[in-house]
Enzyme design. Sequence first.
Site, PDB file in Angstrom:
ATOM      1  N   SER A 242       0.833  -1.199   0.000  1.00 19.90           N
ATOM      2  CA  SER A 242       0.000   0.000   0.000  1.00 19.90           C
ATOM      3  C   SER A 242       0.866   1.247   0.000  1.00 19.90           C
ATOM      4  CB  SER A 242      -0.934   0.007   1.216  1.00 19.90           C
ATOM      5  OG  SER A 242      -0.271   0.561   2.338  1.00 19.90           O
ATOM      6  N   LYS A 243       0.325   2.272  -0.658  1.00 15.50           N
ATOM      7  CA  LYS A 243       1.053   3.530  -0.752  1.00 15.50           C
ATOM      8  C   LYS A 243       1.324   4.076   0.638  1.00 15.50           C
ATOM      9  CE  LYS A 243      -1.494   4.841  -4.819  1.00 15.50           C
ATOM     10  NZ  LYS A 243      -2.252   5.810  -5.552  1.00 15.50           N
ATOM     11  N   ARG A 244       0.297   3.975   1.478  1.00 12.07           N
ATOM     12  CA  ARG A 244       0.383   4.574   2.796  1.00 12.07           C
ATOM     13  C   ARG A 244       1.484   3.907   3.619  1.00 12.07           C
ATOM     14  NH1 ARG A 244      -2.051   3.113   6.924  1.00 12.07           N
ATOM     15  NH2 ARG A 244      -3.354   1.661   5.768  1.00 12.07           N
TER      16      ARG A 244
END
Length: 476
Positions: A242-244
């Site tokens: 995930s980007k986060r």
Amino acid sequence: MLRVRFAPSPTGYLHIGSARTFIFNWLYARRNGGTMVLRLDDTDIERNTQASIDSIFDGLNWLNLSWDEFYRQSDRLDLHRAAAARILDQGLAYRDFTPATDSNAEEKAFDGPAWRSNPGQREMSKQDSDARAAAGEPFVIRFRVPRDPGRTVTFNDSVYGEQTKACEDIEDFALLRSNGMPTYHLASCADDADLRISHIIRGQDHLTNTFKHVLIFQALDAAVPQFAHLPLLIAPDGAKLSKRKHGPVVSVTTYRDAGFLPHSYVNFLCLLGWSPKDNREQMTRQEIVDIFSFEGINRSNAVVNFTETDPIDPKALWLNSQHLRSLPVAEILPAVTATLIAAGLAPLADPAHYARVVDLIRARYTTLLDFATKGRPYFAADFPIEPAALEKLDVPGARELLRDLAARLEADPVFTEATVEQHLRALATERGVKAGVLINGSRAALTGQAVGPSAFHLFTAAGRERSIARLKAVSR
Ligand code: GLU
């Protein structure tokens, strides 16, 4: 007619999973003589950004693949609304007048215990529904999921096999929001039907959406496309990428900025969830196109390897070094030039000479950035002398020998690898020293490095004037 599409939503930068989806679509189209459609799924006006659109195009252009047709969903809202109206007119959808907190919530929540629909809405008579709509009351259009007992939706996924879901486990999902905007499900299917998409290749996270999509296609009387869902990309610890959480690892530009050839990245992404029968890893673009098929796609999650400190997967790095040295040199030159320019250096003026020099040095490099760092002596007048090279120059007598070699080269108008070698070996014999002293000293003088290509190649790479000047510079 085989038609595929890549349909990114411009709500963030182009990430590794999207890039892989794009590549698999592209490969499938090119493998089978089909058409590749790029469709911007930009109906989520609250979350779309121009920066994201730019990042998607940046990334796709860098990958250097292509598409044949381009659409924006926001240009096609009338078509989506007409599709919703058609489904409504057939009684396969209904208006839901339950007020929602915001138009996004309309896609999800239902009030009350019967989670599949809001109370009183699905059952409302057409007359009442028409009257309330005519009176201007806002409504959501929801799909009327069949409720006859035992009813299921089934499709056959090319990767995950037969998939079946009971209709009682599917809520009456929204097609059109109260603000008149289509939901992802409606816009996607209405467009897929209109664009005659024959194969939908996308991430596994959409597998469960597909049951709803099959219902929409059927309601639209459209052929249901063949689906192929791609396995999830996960981090080494098993978490979904995930980007986060994983930041730069998931961004395509991380690899671009780390000096990757676009094709190395394409090759690397292909191996995330797909492998050819012979388990080959390094492949040219044409080789991948020639052997790509759904049969080679695995169902198990694909691990992207990285660490806290290094976002680059070692396999990707290895592939990059392999492609850097084995692709036709002309294919890597534009990327090398761009790297040099970005580093404030210039490519060599004579194109043939430039290509020879790049060919000479590339075998030892891992990324394009190496051309501007390790390769600096080939493209700049000034460069650092590494400690190991200094040792070669500090061998007793070495600097004097290099000065004398410079004098001999200066006296000879002919300057080729052969003449340089003759002068160097003759000088060594005359002085009773090993040729190695001069060879290693020359390499140190010409490049500031202790290891590198054959010293005689280095002379012609640097050229006559520069070689002489550099030999002199270290012998002062
Ligand atoms: N816009 C959707 C996404 O980015 C497309 C999914 C699909 O391929 O249907 O996830």
